[in-house]
Design a protein around this motif. Structure first.
Motif, PDB file in Angstrom:
ATOM      1  N   ALA A  32      42.166  24.369  39.131  1.00 58.24           N
ATOM      2  CA  ALA A  32      43.098  25.375  39.663  1.00 58.24           C
ATOM      3  C   ALA A  32      43.203  26.569  38.730  1.00 58.24           C
ATOM      4  N   THR A  33      43.248  26.320  37.411  1.00 62.91           N
ATOM      5  CA  THR A  33      43.368  27.443  36.487  1.00 62.91           C
ATOM      6  C   THR A  33      42.036  28.179  36.326  1.00 62.91           C
ATOM      7  N   PHE A  34      40.919  27.467  36.495  1.00 64.38           N
ATOM      8  CA  PHE A  34      39.623  28.150  36.548  1.00 64.38           C
ATOM      9  C   PHE A  34      39.630  29.168  37.691  1.00 64.38           C
ATOM     10  N   LEU A  35      40.153  28.756  38.825  1.00 63.89           N
ATOM     11  CA  LEU A  35      40.201  29.642  39.993  1.00 63.89           C
ATOM     12  C   LEU A  35      41.176  30.795  39.782  1.00 63.89           C
ATOM     13  N   ILE A  36      42.249  30.572  39.002  1.00 69.46           N
ATOM     14  CA  ILE A  36      43.150  31.672  38.661  1.00 69.46           C
ATOM     15  C   ILE A  36      42.379  32.746  37.910  1.00 69.46           C
ATOM     16  N   GLY A  37      41.623  32.306  36.903  1.00 69.05           N
ATOM     17  CA  GLY A  37      40.828  33.265  36.137  1.00 69.05           C
ATOM     18  C   GLY A  37      39.780  33.959  36.984  1.00 69.05           C
ATOM     19  N   TYR A  38      39.119  33.200  37.847  1.00 68.90           N
ATOM     20  CA  TYR A  38      38.070  33.791  38.675  1.00 68.90           C
ATOM     21  C   TYR A  38      38.662  34.806  39.660  1.00 68.90           C
ATOM     22  N   ALA A  39      39.785  34.445  40.285  1.00 69.17           N
ATOM     23  CA  ALA A  39      40.396  35.339  41.277  1.00 69.17           C
ATOM     24  C   ALA A  39      40.888  36.638  40.642  1.00 69.17           C
ATOM     25  N   THR A  40      41.399  36.562  39.410  1.00 69.30           N
ATOM     26  CA  THR A  40      41.879  37.779  38.757  1.00 69.30           C
ATOM     27  C   THR A  40      40.732  38.616  38.207  1.00 69.30           C
ATOM     28  N   GLY A  41      39.620  37.976  37.841  1.00 71.24           N
ATOM     29  CA  GLY A  41      38.513  38.704  37.244  1.00 71.24           C
ATOM     30  C   GLY A  41      37.501  39.262  38.223  1.00 71.24           C
ATOM     31  N   VAL A  42      37.318  38.604  39.358  1.00 70.06           N
ATOM     32  CA  VAL A  42      36.230  38.986  40.268  1.00 70.06           C
ATOM     33  C   VAL A  42      36.430  40.362  40.887  1.00 70.06           C
ATOM     34  N   ILE A  43      37.680  40.757  41.074  1.00 62.20           N
ATOM     35  CA  ILE A  43      37.939  42.019  41.765  1.00 62.20           C
ATOM     36  C   ILE A  43      37.469  43.221  40.945  1.00 62.20           C
ATOM     37  N   ALA A  44      37.411  43.081  39.616  1.00 59.00           N
ATOM     38  CA  ALA A  44      37.011  44.208  38.766  1.00 59.00           C
ATOM     39  C   ALA A  44      35.612  44.689  39.117  1.00 59.00           C
ATOM     40  N   GLY A 297      34.640  57.278  23.053  1.00 63.52           N
ATOM     41  CA  GLY A 297      33.421  58.069  23.038  1.00 63.52           C
ATOM     42  C   GLY A 297      32.202  57.309  23.505  1.00 63.52           C
ATOM     43  N   LEU A 298      32.377  56.025  23.853  1.00 64.91           N
ATOM     44  CA  LEU A 298      31.253  55.241  24.345  1.00 64.91           C
ATOM     45  C   LEU A 298      31.102  55.429  25.849  1.00 64.91           C
ATOM     46  N   SER A 299      29.914  55.148  26.354  1.00 69.18           N
ATOM     47  CA  SER A 299      29.645  55.271  27.777  1.00 69.18           C
ATOM     48  C   SER A 299      30.367  54.179  28.552  1.00 69.18           C
ATOM     49  N   ALA A 300      30.881  54.533  29.729  1.00 69.14           N
ATOM     50  CA  ALA A 300      31.533  53.546  30.589  1.00 69.14           C
ATOM     51  C   ALA A 300      30.596  53.054  31.686  1.00 69.14           C
ATOM     52  N   ALA A 301      29.328  53.462  31.609  1.00 74.31           N
ATOM     53  CA  ALA A 301      28.372  53.084  32.661  1.00 74.31           C
ATOM     54  C   ALA A 301      28.208  51.574  32.729  1.00 74.31           C
ATOM     55  N   ASN A 302      28.291  50.914  31.586  1.00 77.85           N
ATOM     56  CA  ASN A 302      28.123  49.452  31.550  1.00 77.85           C
ATOM     57  C   ASN A 302      29.473  48.756  31.423  1.00 77.85           C
ATOM     58  N   SER A 303      30.435  49.147  32.230  1.00 77.49           N
ATOM     59  CA  SER A 303      31.798  48.619  32.113  1.00 77.49           C
ATOM     60  C   SER A 303      31.860  47.113  32.323  1.00 77.49           C
ATOM     61  N   ILE A 304      31.041  46.573  33.194  1.00 78.77           N
ATOM     62  CA  ILE A 304      31.062  45.130  33.422  1.00 78.77           C
ATOM     63  C   ILE A 304      30.584  44.393  32.177  1.00 78.77           C
TER      64      ILE A 304
END
Length: 471
Positions: A32-44, A297-304
């Protein structure tokens, strides 16, 4: 007897086979807590492609992201009473179903509203899981591994978030955001199926008069003789509480019961740590790391990729905490964590104000995340499962979880507007001051709970709240 007394306490009182069985249950529960982390992180990562496919405006993008937090608050608020009424197993099953349906709807969404509804269901699953898991784990865990078991809560949530970032990275090449959600549906279905096979909490069974079922569960890990002793002890404790308040005075139940003199000190600790865990600013770093890094000052192109790095550091230090929690204790980890966070975020704020090297800023962020992950992150969830008596554990965990998600929502929503108003540097200096306040709160209000049951913790809670131990 309390929720923290449902298993034998001496290290040699439970067979190794029983300990292995309890640890296995803990891992399955923490899906259940794995899914909490996944649900909050996947949308990014998913939102980068959803907004183009669905032509979402900025308001819709914000709603799709933040509605999960509002759903989590609602789910956490409802879970305490529902878990007391229907049991822990059924609520864990409910969380699995909510996650499975939520991820599936999001993956199938052809427009904003179906995606929005899917995220609401995910949020409800997040709330149910975050409120239920500390209760469930606390009630099936012996004291010698209880810290380890409850730290799994934060560890698996961190793993879930990191897995979400990696999945985002894998599917980023072809922009397949639907696959990102479908991946989350798989462990959700597994959770629902596993929940039907897990044991019910022995504390809950005893309070419902299902003594034979409780004896069977406890006997499977501790032996029949020890199971009889624990059940008798819980019944004795319940009798003592009735005598203390007088048989003619019914004990308050539900949310009202949290405000009684006996329970209120634990509530203060749980709610105080829940708020502190969020207002020290951790999710501004986890959620907005690419935005912050861009300012260095770093590039945000690789934000993931930046998110993956932050997630990996978070996971690594949570594993360190897992090894320390039952050795060093809760209070030392909390205090070390807050000191490390306060110093690193203060230097980060000064780095922005005086335009110091981007390397200094990045090091500060990594130290900050590491400090959180070794203390404030996991220890809150451990203490949440330890500072309430068994008859108020579910409601107490629900209250703590609700405040955590409410504070998360408030800080995450306010961060960028406040940065725009006063600047990034001053905001991080505010977080440093909050860390100092948190250190004072922990020193004055939070007792050490390592290796102790609630009847041993309670006098310490009472003394810190009222100035003297409960008579």
């Amino acid at each position: 007897m309390t929720s923290n007394e449902t298993m034998p306490e001496p290290s040699d009182s439970m067979p190794k086979k029983g300990l292995r069985k309890v640890r296995a249950w803990g891992l399955w529960i923490n899906l259940a807590t794995f899914l909490i982390g996944y649900a909050t992180g996947v949308i990014a990562g998913a939102l980068l492609y959803i907004r183009e496919d669905m032509e979402l405006d900025s308001g819709q993008q914000g709603l799709v992201t933040s509605i999960l937090l509002l759903g989590a608050m609602a789910g956490a608020m409802a879970t305490g009473n529902l878990a007391e009424r229907f049991g822990r197993k059924k609520m864990l099953l409910t969380a699995g179903v909510l996650f499975a349906v939520g991820f599936s709807l999001a993956a199938l969404a052809s427009g904003f509203w179906l995606l929005f509804f899917g995220r609401i269901l995910m949020g409800l699953g997040v709330g149910v899981g975050s409120a239920l898991v500390p209760t469930y784990l606390g009630e099936i865990s012996p004291a010698q591994i209880r810290g380890w078991m409850l730290t799994l809560n934060q560890l698996l949530q961190t793993v879930g978030m990191l897995v979400a970032y990696v999945v985002n990275l894998i599917f980023a090449a072809n922009g397949n955001w639907r696959a990102m959600f479908w991946v989350g549906a798989v462990p959700a279905v597994v959770l629902a199926l596993i929940a039907m096979r897990l044991p019910e909490s022995p504390s809950w069974l005893i309070t419902k008069g299902r003594i034979d079922d409780a004896k069977k569960m406890l006997g499977s890990v501790a032996g029949e003789e020890r199971a009889d002793e624990m059940i008798a002890h819980q019944q004795q404790q319940a009798d003592e509480r009735r005598r203390e308040r007088g048989d003619s005075t019914p004990e308050k139940s539900g949310w009202r019961g949290l405000l009684t003199r006996r329970v209120r000190p634990g509530l203060i600790v749980a709610v105080g740590l829940a708020i502190l865990q969020q207002i020290v600013g951790i999710n501004t770093v986890l959620y907005f790391a690419p935005t912050i890094m861009e300012q260095t000052g770093l590039s945000a192109a690789n934000s993931i990729i930046y998110s993956v790095i932050i997630g990996a550091v978070n996971l690594g230090m949570t594993i360190v905490s897992l090894r320390l929690i039952d050795r060093a204790g809760r209070r030392p980890l909390l205090m070390i964590s807050l000191i490390g966070m306060g110093i690193s975020v203060a230097v980060l704020g000064l780095a922005f104000l005086f335009e110091l090297s981007s390397i200094v800023m990045l090091i500060c962020m990594l130290v900050y995340v590491s400090s959180f992950a070794v203390g404030m992150g996991p220890v809150f969830w451990v203490i949440l499962g330890e500072v309430f008596p068994s008859d108020h554990q579910a409601e107490g965990s629900g209250a703590g979880s609700t405040m955590s998600w409410l504070s998360n929502f408030a800080v995450s929503t306010a961060f960028l507007p406040v940065v725009g108003l006063v600047g990034t540097g001053p905001v991080f200096l505010i977080f440093a001051v909050i860390s100092v306040i948190g250190l004072i709160f922990v020193y004055r209000r939070v007792p050490e709970t390592k290796g102790r049951n609630f009847d041993e913790i309670e006098p310490d809670l009472q003394a810190r709240a009222y100035g003297s131990a409960k008579s």
